[in-house]
Design an enzyme around this catalytic site. Sequence first.
Site, PDB file in Angstrom:
ATOM      1  CE  LYS A  13      -0.316  -0.170   5.047  1.00 20.54           C
ATOM      2  NZ  LYS A  13      -1.170  -0.533   6.190  1.00 20.54           N
ATOM      3  NE  ARG A  71      -6.768   1.215  11.896  1.00 20.18           N
ATOM      4  CZ  ARG A  71      -5.512   1.187  11.450  1.00 20.18           C
ATOM      5  NH1 ARG A  71      -4.616   2.057  11.904  1.00 20.18           N
ATOM      6  NH2 ARG A  71      -5.133   0.297  10.562  1.00 20.18           N
ATOM      7  CE1 TYR A 122      12.307  31.733   4.043  1.00 20.48           C
ATOM      8  CE2 TYR A 122      11.730  29.407   4.113  1.00 20.48           C
ATOM      9  CZ  TYR A 122      11.928  30.568   3.394  1.00 20.48           C
ATOM     10  OH  TYR A 122      11.744  30.580   2.047  1.00 20.48           O
ATOM     11  CG  MET A 173       8.211  23.449  -0.400  1.00 22.02           C
ATOM     12  SD  MET A 173       7.097  24.458  -1.393  1.00 22.02           S
ATOM     13  CE  MET A 173       6.024  25.145  -0.154  1.00 22.02           C
TER      14      MET A 173
HETATM   15  C1  LIG Z   1      -0.496  -1.595   6.872  1.00 26.04           C
HETATM   16  C2  LIG Z   1      -1.134  -2.856   7.285  1.00 26.04           C
HETATM   17  C3  LIG Z   1      -0.355  -3.995   7.514  1.00 26.04           C
HETATM   18  C4  LIG Z   1       1.162  -3.992   7.521  1.00 26.04           C
HETATM   19  O1  LIG Z   1       1.630  -3.529   8.771  1.00 26.04           O
HETATM   20  P1  LIG Z   1       3.182  -3.520   9.102  1.00 26.04           P
HETATM   21  O2  LIG Z   1       3.273  -3.146  10.522  1.00 26.04           O
HETATM   22  O3  LIG Z   1       3.797  -2.493   8.185  1.00 26.04           O
HETATM   23  O4  LIG Z   1       3.693  -4.873   8.808  1.00 26.04           O
HETATM   24  C5  LIG Z   1      -1.015  -5.196   7.793  1.00 26.04           C
HETATM   25  N1  LIG Z   1      -2.355  -5.239   7.837  1.00 26.04           N
HETATM   26  C6  LIG Z   1      -3.135  -4.162   7.647  1.00 26.04           C
HETATM   27  C7  LIG Z   1      -4.615  -4.298   7.731  1.00 26.04           C
HETATM   28  C8  LIG Z   1      -2.550  -2.931   7.378  1.00 26.04           C
HETATM   29  O5  LIG Z   1      -3.326  -1.849   7.204  1.00 26.04           O
END
Ligand SMILES: *Cc1c(COP(=O)(O)O)cnc(C)c1O
Length: 387
Positions: A38, A135, A268, A315
Amino acid sequence: MGVTHPERVAEIDLEALRHNVRHLRRVAHPARVMAVVKADAHGHGAVPVARAALEAGAAWLGVAHIAEGVALRRAGIEAPVLAWLHTPASDFTAGVEHGLDLGISDWELEHVVAAARELERPAIVHLKIDTGLGRNGCPPEQWQALLDRAVAHQEEGLIRVVGVFSHLAAADEPSRPETDLQIRAFRDAVAAAENAGIDVEVRHLANTPATFSRPDCHFDLVRVGLGLYGLSPFSDQDSADLGLRPVMTFSTVVSNCKEVPAGQGVSYGHAYRTQQPTTLGLIPVGYGDGVPRIATGAPVLVGGRTYPVVGRIAMDQFVVDFGATGLVGTPRSPLGARAVLFGGADAPAVEDWAAAAQTINYEVITRIGDRVERVHLNVDPENDDLA
Ligand SMILES: *Cc1c(COP(=O)(O)O)cnc(C)c1O
């Protein structure tokens, strides 16, 4: 005159990634590995990373969004892909059409069923139980109702339930009691699914930390993100302790270098002022490239030594102080020299930047921006034309 090093580059060592996948497979054995790609593989490039992970024996791919899974299919990747985070605006039809596995917590089921009906093709489904993360995932009180609906749709031939899964809240702190409670709740949910007549092919709960610290929750499949990229989720163990190799090296080229007197304000707000005559180096990456703005003090490797970021990160750029003696008077000007923020031998670690930015290594790598070229090293020759 020219410098051949790319101006801003994240080098992605796919052989290190394959090493990590093979190592994770051994750690998880006999469970199989889902490579979580992802968010553009945490900033590493989803398609080349997915291919390398599959070359090294990952059995599945995981993404958050259906669109991310569709992009893998469009790149010609045919391995099982699970997508688990949807909205009513998600394109479930595309998900079913491209043969993605879809994670279902509740309301998504009817959308997926509608897509399957329209396409006259059963959707592949993994049911998600909320074992305590709070969640998504189906609350335990509604699990039986979700199972009943799923079984009914399966009998109509509109879905095939292949998996039950959940996600852990605190596996990066192995002594936390929540993980035990989540494992118990997960076992109950799987048992209920089996009692409802579902043939659960894959039960999956573990993320990277649980893969290393909790063999009792490997079940049939572990979903690993961070570990693929060679980083540790634990505060008291580093990559090497876990047998992992960091995959990304983030570097640029020193863009200016000048001697300044004592009392020179830097960047800055003049949050830094030189105490003595010194040499300042300008590093041409900033928060527009995903460098955290608050990471003043983080180390940068130039010419074999590390120097701290001084003053505010802007930036496009920030400044390092080479010190009164550091580079002054050396015959070789650092102008044009390679500046490594993290990754690779002798360079700072991602974790040094995470500490300076008061965040976690996950965030540092994932936020590296589009202005930073991704260069994939050690691409399998068979996939070279595709990468
Ligand atoms: C991102 C995610 C993972 C991977 O988690 P890591 O700690 O990076 O291994 C596994 N399962 C779900 C549902 C996730 O959202």
